[in-house]
Design a protein around this motif. Structure first.
Motif, PDB file in Angstrom:
ATOM      1  N   GLN A  87       0.740  -1.375  -0.081  1.00  0.00           N
ATOM      2  CA  GLN A  87      -0.165  -0.067   0.030  1.00  0.00           C
ATOM      3  C   GLN A  87       0.803   1.140   0.065  1.00  0.00           C
ATOM      4  O   GLN A  87       1.690   1.502   0.948  1.00  0.00           O
ATOM      5  N   ILE A  88       0.706   1.935  -1.119  1.00  0.00           N
ATOM      6  CA  ILE A  88       1.463   3.150  -1.041  1.00  0.00           C
ATOM      7  C   ILE A  88       0.610   4.285  -1.120  1.00  0.00           C
ATOM      8  O   ILE A  88      -0.385   4.600  -1.644  1.00  0.00           O
ATOM      9  N   THR A  89       1.100   5.320  -0.144  1.00  0.00           N
ATOM     10  CA  THR A  89       0.387   6.794  -0.095  1.00  0.00           C
ATOM     11  C   THR A  89       1.279   7.930  -0.209  1.00  0.00           C
ATOM     12  O   THR A  89       2.519   7.743   0.229  1.00  0.00           O
ATOM     13  N   VAL A  90       0.989   8.841  -0.986  1.00  0.00           N
ATOM     14  CA  VAL A  90       1.805   9.918  -1.452  1.00  0.00           C
ATOM     15  C   VAL A  90       1.045  11.169  -1.206  1.00  0.00           C
ATOM     16  O   VAL A  90      -0.249  11.272  -1.139  1.00  0.00           O
ATOM     17  N   GLU A  91       1.670  12.355  -0.933  1.00  0.00           N
ATOM     18  CA  GLU A  91       1.221  13.750  -0.912  1.00  0.00           C
ATOM     19  C   GLU A  91       1.319  14.504  -1.970  1.00  0.00           C
ATOM     20  O   GLU A  91       2.376  14.706  -2.374  1.00  0.00           O
ATOM     21  N   LEU A  92       0.217  14.826  -2.612  1.00  0.00           N
ATOM     22  CA  LEU A  92       0.061  15.736  -3.796  1.00  0.00           C
ATOM     23  C   LEU A  92      -0.756  17.002  -3.463  1.00  0.00           C
ATOM     24  O   LEU A  92      -0.907  17.346  -2.448  1.00  0.00           O
ATOM     25  N   GLU A  93      -1.133  17.741  -4.532  1.00  0.00           N
ATOM     26  CA  GLU A  93      -2.018  18.699  -4.225  1.00  0.00           C
ATOM     27  C   GLU A  93      -3.312  18.347  -3.727  1.00  0.00           C
ATOM     28  O   GLU A  93      -3.836  17.419  -4.340  1.00  0.00           O
ATOM     29  N   GLU A  94      -3.852  18.952  -2.856  1.00  0.00           N
ATOM     30  CA  GLU A  94      -5.118  18.789  -2.177  1.00  0.00           C
ATOM     31  C   GLU A  94      -6.347  18.933  -3.239  1.00  0.00           C
ATOM     32  O   GLU A  94      -6.322  19.770  -4.155  1.00  0.00           O
ATOM     33  N   ASN A  95      -7.252  18.006  -3.099  1.00  0.00           N
ATOM     34  CA  ASN A  95      -8.547  18.149  -3.759  1.00  0.00           C
ATOM     35  C   ASN A  95      -8.483  18.146  -5.100  1.00  0.00           C
ATOM     36  O   ASN A  95      -9.166  19.108  -6.004  1.00  0.00           O
ATOM     37  N   MET A  96      -7.531  17.407  -5.939  1.00  0.00           N
ATOM     38  CA  MET A  96      -7.272  17.281  -7.501  1.00  0.00           C
ATOM     39  C   MET A  96      -7.257  16.015  -7.958  1.00  0.00           C
ATOM     40  O   MET A  96      -7.071  15.038  -7.169  1.00  0.00           O
ATOM     41  N   ASP A  97      -7.786  16.098  -9.130  1.00  0.00           N
ATOM     42  CA  ASP A  97      -7.766  14.582  -9.892  1.00  0.00           C
ATOM     43  C   ASP A  97      -6.409  14.154 -10.526  1.00  0.00           C
ATOM     44  O   ASP A  97      -5.711  15.241 -11.037  1.00  0.00           O
ATOM     45  N   TYR A  98      -5.987  12.863 -10.211  1.00  0.00           N
ATOM     46  CA  TYR A  98      -4.861  12.450 -10.842  1.00  0.00           C
ATOM     47  C   TYR A  98      -4.910  11.076 -11.458  1.00  0.00           C
ATOM     48  O   TYR A  98      -5.964  10.416 -10.921  1.00  0.00           O
ATOM     49  N   GLU A  99      -4.273  10.740 -12.394  1.00  0.00           N
ATOM     50  CA  GLU A  99      -4.165   9.460 -13.173  1.00  0.00           C
ATOM     51  C   GLU A  99      -2.896   8.582 -12.502  1.00  0.00           C
ATOM     52  O   GLU A  99      -1.994   9.265 -12.597  1.00  0.00           O
ATOM     53  N   ILE A 100      -3.271   7.392 -12.130  1.00  0.00           N
ATOM     54  CA  ILE A 100      -1.805   6.601 -11.767  1.00  0.00           C
ATOM     55  C   ILE A 100      -1.760   5.643 -12.742  1.00  0.00           C
ATOM     56  O   ILE A 100      -2.531   4.862 -13.285  1.00  0.00           O
TER      57      ILE A 100
END
Length: 137
Positions: A87-100
């Motif tokens: 299980q990987i958790t990263v911190e990015l910009e809040e409340n934004m959509d990302y594709e993994i």
């Protein structure tokens, strides 16, 4: 690929690598300077965690080795190695959509929470590696 014996290092291309999932006991390294930022890594078999300037960046359960981590305003890219599903958790910009993307295959689109955290799983059995790319939409 191998674990990062020195816990964290700067690569020739300007990225960073960190983590050692082979350690039986928790090890940490603080005050690692890279491109004007201060990094702290905690790592061992059960967890790997990275902070930049006191702010959460990456965590995996169980522990992993991360190679060539690069982060820009719109993406995060790294290669990860581990010994079982992780299980990987990263911190990015809040409340934004990302594709993994894992190994260039999209596993879907996700929205970060109000804290900017994004969590997903990667199959890393028996020392498998995976190329992870997270792109802001």
């Amino acid at each position: 690929m191998a674990v990062v014996k020195e816990l964290i290092r700067t690569e020739g291309n300007g990225s960073i690598s960190f983590g050692n999932f082979e350690l039986p006991a928790k090890s940490k390294l603080s005050d690692f300077e890279h491109q004007g930022d201060m990094y702290k890594v905690k790592t061992f078999k059960e967890i790997t965690k990275l902070e930049r300037n006191g702010v959460f960046v990456y965590e995996s359960v169980p522990g992993t080795a991360v190679f060539e981590l690069e982060q820009t305003d719109g993406s995060m890219d790294f290669q990860v190695e581990g010994y079982e599903d992780t299980q990987i958790t990263v911190e990015l910009e809040e409340n934004m959509d990302y594709e993994i993307f894992i190994n260039q295959e999209s596993i879907g689109k996700m929205k970060t929470n109000l804290g900017g955290k994004l969590s997903f799983s990667a199959q890393l059995e028996d020392g498998a590696t995976a190329r992870i790319k997270i792109v802001k939409l």
